[in-house]
Design a protein around this motif. Structure first.
Motif, PDB file in Angstrom:
ATOM      1  N   ALA A 160       0.842  -1.196   0.000  1.00  0.00           N
ATOM      2  CA  ALA A 160       0.000   0.000   0.000  1.00  0.00           C
ATOM      3  C   ALA A 160       0.880   1.251   0.000  1.00  0.00           C
ATOM      4  O   ALA A 160       2.094   1.186   0.225  1.00  0.00           O
ATOM      5  CB  ALA A 160      -0.909  -0.007   1.219  1.00  0.00           C
ATOM      6  N   PHE A 161       0.222   2.380  -0.246  1.00  0.00           N
ATOM      7  CA  PHE A 161       0.925   3.644  -0.383  1.00  0.00           C
ATOM      8  C   PHE A 161       0.142   4.748   0.314  1.00  0.00           C
ATOM      9  O   PHE A 161      -1.069   4.837   0.149  1.00  0.00           O
ATOM     10  CB  PHE A 161       1.064   4.003  -1.873  1.00  0.00           C
ATOM     11  CG  PHE A 161       1.662   2.895  -2.691  1.00  0.00           C
ATOM     12  CD1 PHE A 161       3.026   2.836  -2.885  1.00  0.00           C
ATOM     13  CD2 PHE A 161       0.865   1.910  -3.246  1.00  0.00           C
ATOM     14  CE1 PHE A 161       3.584   1.810  -3.622  1.00  0.00           C
ATOM     15  CE2 PHE A 161       1.400   0.886  -3.992  1.00  0.00           C
ATOM     16  CZ  PHE A 161       2.781   0.828  -4.175  1.00  0.00           C
ATOM     17  N   GLU A 162       0.836   5.563   1.090  1.00  0.00           N
ATOM     18  CA  GLU A 162       0.237   6.762   1.678  1.00  0.00           C
ATOM     19  C   GLU A 162       0.412   7.892   0.665  1.00  0.00           C
ATOM     20  O   GLU A 162       1.535   8.194   0.257  1.00  0.00           O
ATOM     21  CB  GLU A 162       0.920   7.137   2.987  1.00  0.00           C
ATOM     22  CG  GLU A 162       0.729   6.139   4.107  1.00  0.00           C
ATOM     23  CD  GLU A 162      -0.666   6.177   4.697  1.00  0.00           C
ATOM     24  OE1 GLU A 162      -1.314   7.238   4.630  1.00  0.00           O
ATOM     25  OE2 GLU A 162      -1.104   5.136   5.205  1.00  0.00           O
ATOM     26  N   VAL A 163      -0.692   8.490   0.252  1.00  0.00           N
ATOM     27  CA  VAL A 163      -0.663   9.565  -0.734  1.00  0.00           C
ATOM     28  C   VAL A 163      -1.487  10.727  -0.207  1.00  0.00           C
ATOM     29  O   VAL A 163      -2.626  10.547   0.232  1.00  0.00           O
ATOM     30  CB  VAL A 163      -1.238   9.092  -2.092  1.00  0.00           C
ATOM     31  CG1 VAL A 163      -1.207  10.216  -3.106  1.00  0.00           C
ATOM     32  CG2 VAL A 163      -0.480   7.876  -2.614  1.00  0.00           C
ATOM     33  N   GLU A 164      -0.895  11.917  -0.221  1.00  0.00           N
ATOM     34  CA  GLU A 164      -1.613  13.120   0.206  1.00  0.00           C
ATOM     35  C   GLU A 164      -1.883  13.967  -1.034  1.00  0.00           C
ATOM     36  O   GLU A 164      -0.940  14.394  -1.714  1.00  0.00           O
ATOM     37  CB  GLU A 164      -0.776  13.914   1.207  1.00  0.00           C
ATOM     38  CG  GLU A 164      -1.481  15.142   1.716  1.00  0.00           C
ATOM     39  CD  GLU A 164      -0.668  15.902   2.748  1.00  0.00           C
ATOM     40  OE1 GLU A 164      -1.205  16.858   3.306  1.00  0.00           O
ATOM     41  OE2 GLU A 164       0.502  15.550   2.985  1.00  0.00           O
ATOM     42  N   PHE A 165      -3.152  14.171  -1.337  1.00  0.00           N
ATOM     43  CA  PHE A 165      -3.543  15.002  -2.472  1.00  0.00           C
ATOM     44  C   PHE A 165      -3.649  16.437  -1.977  1.00  0.00           C
ATOM     45  O   PHE A 165      -4.388  16.718  -1.034  1.00  0.00           O
ATOM     46  CB  PHE A 165      -4.872  14.516  -3.054  1.00  0.00           C
ATOM     47  CG  PHE A 165      -4.746  13.168  -3.722  1.00  0.00           C
ATOM     48  CD1 PHE A 165      -4.508  13.093  -5.088  1.00  0.00           C
ATOM     49  CD2 PHE A 165      -4.836  12.001  -2.989  1.00  0.00           C
ATOM     50  CE1 PHE A 165      -4.375  11.861  -5.708  1.00  0.00           C
ATOM     51  CE2 PHE A 165      -4.706  10.759  -3.605  1.00  0.00           C
ATOM     52  CZ  PHE A 165      -4.472  10.696  -4.968  1.00  0.00           C
ATOM     53  N   VAL A 166      -2.890  17.331  -2.593  1.00  0.00           N
ATOM     54  CA  VAL A 166      -2.738  18.698  -2.099  1.00  0.00           C
ATOM     55  C   VAL A 166      -3.124  19.689  -3.194  1.00  0.00           C
ATOM     56  O   VAL A 166      -2.727  19.535  -4.351  1.00  0.00           O
ATOM     57  CB  VAL A 166      -1.274  18.941  -1.660  1.00  0.00           C
ATOM     58  CG1 VAL A 166      -1.088  20.355  -1.140  1.00  0.00           C
ATOM     59  CG2 VAL A 166      -0.859  17.927  -0.612  1.00  0.00           C
ATOM     60  N   ALA A 167      -3.878  20.716  -2.813  1.00  0.00           N
ATOM     61  CA  ALA A 167      -4.204  21.814  -3.735  1.00  0.00           C
ATOM     62  C   ALA A 167      -2.985  22.723  -3.864  1.00  0.00           C
ATOM     63  O   ALA A 167      -2.089  22.714  -3.010  1.00  0.00           O
ATOM     64  CB  ALA A 167      -5.407  22.595  -3.215  1.00  0.00           C
ATOM     65  N   VAL A 168      -2.961  23.530  -4.893  1.00  0.00           N
ATOM     66  CA  VAL A 168      -1.793  24.358  -5.188  1.00  0.00           C
ATOM     67  C   VAL A 168      -1.429  25.304  -4.042  1.00  0.00           C
ATOM     68  O   VAL A 168      -0.253  25.588  -3.813  1.00  0.00           O
ATOM     69  CB  VAL A 168      -1.976  25.122  -6.527  1.00  0.00           C
ATOM     70  CG1 VAL A 168      -3.010  26.221  -6.387  1.00  0.00           C
ATOM     71  CG2 VAL A 168      -0.662  25.670  -7.012  1.00  0.00           C
ATOM     72  N   GLU A 169      -2.410  25.769  -3.266  1.00  0.00           N
ATOM     73  CA  GLU A 169      -2.095  26.685  -2.163  1.00  0.00           C
ATOM     74  C   GLU A 169      -1.609  25.953  -0.918  1.00  0.00           C
ATOM     75  O   GLU A 169      -1.276  26.569   0.087  1.00  0.00           O
ATOM     76  CB  GLU A 169      -3.290  27.590  -1.840  1.00  0.00           C
ATOM     77  CG  GLU A 169      -4.374  26.964  -0.990  1.00  0.00           C
ATOM     78  CD  GLU A 169      -5.349  26.087  -1.764  1.00  0.00           C
ATOM     79  OE1 GLU A 169      -6.174  25.432  -1.111  1.00  0.00           O
ATOM     80  OE2 GLU A 169      -5.294  26.034  -3.002  1.00  0.00           O
ATOM     81  N   GLY A 170      -1.572  24.616  -0.988  1.00  0.00           N
ATOM     82  CA  GLY A 170      -1.012  23.839   0.111  1.00  0.00           C
ATOM     83  C   GLY A 170      -2.015  23.131   0.993  1.00  0.00           C
ATOM     84  O   GLY A 170      -1.634  22.383   1.880  1.00  0.00           O
ATOM     85  N   SER A 171      -3.303  23.349   0.778  1.00  0.00           N
ATOM     86  CA  SER A 171      -4.291  22.671   1.612  1.00  0.00           C
ATOM     87  C   SER A 171      -4.429  21.212   1.185  1.00  0.00           C
ATOM     88  O   SER A 171      -4.326  20.875   0.007  1.00  0.00           O
ATOM     89  CB  SER A 171      -5.656  23.373   1.521  1.00  0.00           C
ATOM     90  OG  SER A 171      -6.175  23.280   0.212  1.00  0.00           O
ATOM     91  N   THR A 172      -4.631  20.342   2.162  1.00  0.00           N
ATOM     92  CA  THR A 172      -4.782  18.919   1.892  1.00  0.00           C
ATOM     93  C   THR A 172      -6.208  18.623   1.445  1.00  0.00           C
ATOM     94  O   THR A 172      -7.158  18.925   2.162  1.00  0.00           O
ATOM     95  CB  THR A 172      -4.444  18.089   3.139  1.00  0.00           C
ATOM     96  OG1 THR A 172      -3.080  18.338   3.496  1.00  0.00           O
ATOM     97  CG2 THR A 172      -4.643  16.605   2.907  1.00  0.00           C
ATOM     98  N   ALA A 173      -6.342  18.033   0.266  1.00  0.00           N
ATOM     99  CA  ALA A 173      -7.647  17.613  -0.233  1.00  0.00           C
ATOM    100  C   ALA A 173      -8.017  16.264   0.363  1.00  0.00           C
ATOM    101  O   ALA A 173      -9.156  16.030   0.736  1.00  0.00           O
ATOM    102  CB  ALA A 173      -7.626  17.533  -1.755  1.00  0.00           C
ATOM    103  N   ALA A 174      -7.029  15.368   0.456  1.00  0.00           N
ATOM    104  CA  ALA A 174      -7.247  14.047   1.039  1.00  0.00           C
ATOM    105  C   ALA A 174      -5.897  13.414   1.320  1.00  0.00           C
ATOM    106  O   ALA A 174      -4.954  13.597   0.550  1.00  0.00           O
ATOM    107  CB  ALA A 174      -8.046  13.164   0.095  1.00  0.00           C
ATOM    108  N   ALA A 175      -5.810  12.686   2.412  1.00  0.00           N
ATOM    109  CA  ALA A 175      -4.637  11.876   2.736  1.00  0.00           C
ATOM    110  C   ALA A 175      -5.145  10.444   2.858  1.00  0.00           C
ATOM    111  O   ALA A 175      -5.939  10.142   3.747  1.00  0.00           O
ATOM    112  CB  ALA A 175      -3.988  12.350   4.025  1.00  0.00           C
TER     113      ALA A 175
END
Length: 75
Positions: free
Chosen positions: A35-50
């Motif tokens: 498995a893989f931990e992936v953090e989806f981040v918006a351009v301004e740095g806010s986390t969309a989903a981890a």
């Protein structure tokens, strides 16, 4: 797929507002669970989903592919 590799999501994850072909980097590889931990981040740095994702959920980004921008609204 290793840590910091660029990956592509293989399917929508509607509960997090993520779409197939969204691009991000792997944060942590969990070898025992494949498995893989992936953090989806918006351009301004806010986390969309981890998320913890399995091999079928992601694929490596190909050398001939390009990134694209889409507007994101948190689910």
């Amino acid at each position: 797929i290793g840590e910091l590799d660029t990956i592509v999501l293989t399917h929508d994850i509607n509960e997090h507002g993520l779409e197939r072909e969204d691009v991000e980097a792997v944060d942590i590889v969990i070898p025992a669970g494949n498995a893989f931990e992936v953090e989806f981040v918006a351009v301004e740095g806010s986390t969309a989903a981890a998320l913890t994702l399995a091999t079928p959920d992601i694929r490596p980004m190909g050398k001939g592919e390009i990134l694209h921008a889409i507007e994101f609204t948190a689910a």
